[in-house]
Every structure is written in C-alpha cells, then in structure tokens.
Design an enzyme around this catalytic site. Structure first.
Site, PDB file in Angstrom:
ATOM      1  N   CYS A   2       0.612  -1.107   0.038  1.00 15.06           N
ATOM      2  CA  CYS A   2      -0.085  -0.018   0.117  1.00 15.06           C
ATOM      3  C   CYS A   2       0.589   1.591   0.117  1.00 15.06           C
ATOM      4  O   CYS A   2       2.326   1.299   0.413  1.00 15.06           O
ATOM      5  CB  CYS A   2      -1.385   0.128   1.925  1.00 15.06           C
ATOM      6  N   ILE A  53      -5.466  -8.382   3.027  1.00 14.05           N
ATOM      7  CA  ILE A  53      -5.945  -8.774   4.251  1.00 14.05           C
ATOM      8  C   ILE A  53      -7.586  -7.990   4.352  1.00 14.05           C
ATOM      9  O   ILE A  53      -7.272  -6.891   4.779  1.00 14.05           O
ATOM     10  CB  ILE A  53      -5.497  -9.167   5.443  1.00 14.05           C
ATOM     11  N   GLY A  76       1.703  -2.116   5.401  1.00 14.76           N
ATOM     12  CA  GLY A  76       2.590  -3.263   5.928  1.00 14.76           C
ATOM     13  C   GLY A  76       1.388  -4.529   5.551  1.00 14.76           C
ATOM     14  O   GLY A  76       0.690  -4.924   4.868  1.00 14.76           O
TER      15      GLY A  76
END
Length: 406
Positions: A2, A53, A76
């Site tokens: 990101c 995620i 991360g």
C-alpha cells in the site's frame, strides 16, 4: 503493498489536504484497489490500498477509531494480527473489521508507544491522536517498509515513496553530497536517515518518532539486534545449527502465508527461492494451487540467459502452477524508463528491468509473492562475505571494505 502519505503542521495552520491528495495519487500503483483521505486541524492523512487481508470496505484507510480518538494509516502486513486481535478483544476492545490495519490502531490504543513491541511483521505506520494533537510515526525492525520525510520549521510531510513527497511541492531537490558519496562507494546504497535529495530523509528502521502539538519531537529505537555470540549456543553441533535454521525459515515462510488472496513465489531455480517453494509445499500450499513464476532471457556470448532447467524441476517436483516468462533481448530497453520510475531511490542492479517485467506479468495472476531475496545478505552468499571468516574481528571492517566498496 500500500502507500501512505500525510502532513503535520507546526505553524498553527490547517493541513494542506490537496497536497496530501496529490501525494497519495502518485502511489496508485502501490494501492490500486482503494483510496482515502482524512484531515483534522493540523493533520491530514492519505492512503492507497492494495487489498490483501480483509477484502471488505471495513478495512479501508485511513482507519478512524472514534472511541479511542485515533486515526491511522498503515502499509505492510502484521503476521500475528489474529493473535493480537484475540488478545485485544480479551482486554475489552471491539473491532469493526477483520483486518490487520485496525489491529495496529487498537494495539496503539492499548499499549501506547510500546505498541510496536507487539507487532510481528513489516510496517510503516502513522497515527494521529485527536485529544493531544500528537502524530506518531513508526517503522518495522528491519526497515522493510519505507517511510520518507520532508521537514521544515512549519510542517512535516511523510510518504511511502520519495516521488510522492515531490508531488506535494516545496521540496529541496538539490543532491545531498554525503549521500552521493555513499551511493557511489557503497553499491548504490544510501543508508538512513539520508536520501539522495537534501530535502528528504528516511525514518530509520525500528524507530518510533513522536511529533507533539507544541512542536517538540522525540523518538525511540525499540529494537537493536545483538551480533555477539550466544553463550547457550556455544556447544551446538553443525546439525543443531541446521535444525535451527530450518525451523526459522519454516516460521518465516508460514508467517507470510497470512493473506486472504492467493500467495505465489518468484522461482528463479536457485537455492533460496526453491527452498521457499519446498517449505510452502510442506505447509500444504501446493495443494491449493501454488503459483510460481520464472523469467528468462536470450543466451548472450555463449552464456545461458535463464535457469528454466532448475525452476522447471522444482515446479514439477512440488506440482506448482508454473509460469515461464521469456523476454527477448529486444524487449529489455523499452521498459527501462518505467523500471527507473518505479524506484523510490536510484539503485543499481543488472536485474532491475527483469524484476519490473516479472512483476508486470505476476500482477496479472496474484497480488502477493514470496521470494528468496535477502538470503545472500543473511547467509553470507556474496563474494565479500567468505573472506571475513578468516580474519580477526579487528580486521573485519578493512577486509569487508576492500571487497565491497566500489
């Protein structure tokens, strides 16, 4: 991967939201799936998201926790986020998402500046406190995830890439001559906190830096690796070391399987990436269709341009969904400019274009890959490491410099 960006004013004015929006927009390649901007008084945060995620909108960023008075952006992956989430829930924290980004913010709400001690993973984080007006920046132990800074008396700007800071404007772009000396002598590396530009620095690894509302700044280095010999391992046999290394590698590979999207492998056919494939297969990943990717080039001057014979063997042995990417010599020059543009800082390597081309192809199939990058640094694989084994510690620096410095 990101991208985050932000601004913290220290001159009493409101944050320049449009500048943060420009900074974040340059990182659409890092985060093509979603974007967001938040501001309050002197602070503005921006984010570009790659969904790995919790693919739902609940994990969109910036993450705002109204109850705790915190807003954060995060780049991360926290490998132990599920365990941390359960621990934080037991302490009374309530979650509105199932991702690791909210876990980072809740961890800060629970442990304050010590939150980093609980995180296992790679990360760059910015958290704004509503009630105190402070801004907290943090980076993972090894500095895997980048965090660039541009500071002046009235404002601090930060971003995941150096070009993002330039997009915000007002950056001193003259060359840092000390950094240039490092770059030319140290294999194109500019150690933190410097960058090649005088007006941009890097937050060092394993560092938590706090910008208070009154303009003061303080920081803490929360991890410092010990390089001395451990007394409890003095009697270890060669097999003991092999078992310990295998256990550590297995743990590392297992941790990086944490994703809600398929995880592939960059398989060169060398020892490092082949071992990653084998360990993933041992964790049952191959049964779910493990994708592997290899790149090769035309033979030049009698030297083979690929290692397909090895990567094919590994892929066949472990039954992976293998992709061979062949790049003709004529295709190498056109993407050179794009490969350079993708770098946050100038670097030198003969395989930069190859990695760029490989990444372009891999992105058509998966969002996440493991690879063998970094193994030579840890395991002494390059030619400048073996000479160090035969000299006293007092001679190590001179021996290393003679072999490594350009």
């Amino acid at each position: 991967m990101c991208g985050l960006a932000g601004e913290f004013r220290r001159d009493g004015s409101r944050a320049d939201v449009s500048a943060v929006e420009r900074m974040a927009a340059t990182m659409s390649d890092r985060g093509p799936d979603d974007s967001g901007v938040w501001s309050q008084g002197p602070t503005a945060l921006g984010h570009r998201r790659l969904k790995i995620i919790d693919l739902s909108a609940a994990s969109g960023q910036p993450i705002v926790d109204a109850a705790a008075g915190l807003t954060g952006v995060f780049n991360g992956c926290i490998y132990n986020y599920r365990e941390l989430r359960a621990e934080l829930q037991a302490k009374g924290h309530r979650f509105f998402s199932s991702g690791d980004s909210e876990v980072v913010v809740k961890a800060y709400a629970e442990w304050g500046l010590d939150f980093v001690d609980h995180l296992i993973g790679m990360f760059a984080v910015a958290i704004s406190e509503r009630d105190t007006g402070r801004l907290v920046l943090a980076r993972d132990r090894l500095g895997i995830k980048p965090l660039y800074l541009a500071e002046s008396p009235g404002v601090v700007r930060f971003a995941s890439t150096l070009p993002a800071l330039l997009a915000g404007g007002g950056i001193d772009t003259t060359i840092d001559r000390v950094a240039l000396a490092h770059y030319l002598s140290f294999h194109s590396i500019v150690p933190p906190p410097r960058t090649i530009l005088a007006g941009v620095t890097k937050l060092p690894p394993a560092t938590v830096r706090v910008y208070e509302a009154d303009g003061s700044t303080h920081e803490r280095v929360y991890w410092d690796p010990a390089f001395g010999r451990a007394a409890e391992r003095a009697g270890w046999s060669e097999r003991d070391w092999q078992d310990a290394l295998l256990d550590s590698l297995t743990t590392a590979v297992r941790r990086r399987m944490v994703a809600d999207v398929p995880v592939g492998v960059l398989l060169s056919g060398g020892l490092d990436s082949s071992l990653v494939v084998a360990l993933l297969a041992g964790e049952g990943q191959a049964r779910s269709g493990l994708a592997t990717f290899s790149i090769g080039f035309d033979a030049v001057g009698g030297r083979e341009g690929d290692e397909f014979v090895y990567s094919d063997l590994v892929a066949k042995t472990f039954g992976t969904d293998h992709h061979q990417i062949r790049v003709p010599t004529g295709d190498l020059l056109p993407p050179l400019e794009a490969a350079v543009s993708a770098m946050s800082e100038p670097m030198v390597s003969h395989d930069c274009v190859a990695f760029w081309l490989l990444s372009q192809e891999v992105a058509k199939h998966v969002k996440v890959v493991q690879s063998g990058q970094g193994a030579d640094e840890i395991l002494g694989g390059y030619h400048w490491y073996p000479p160090l084994a035969g000299v006293d510690r007092e001679q190590a620096l001179e021996t290393y410099a003679k072999a490594f410095f350009d």
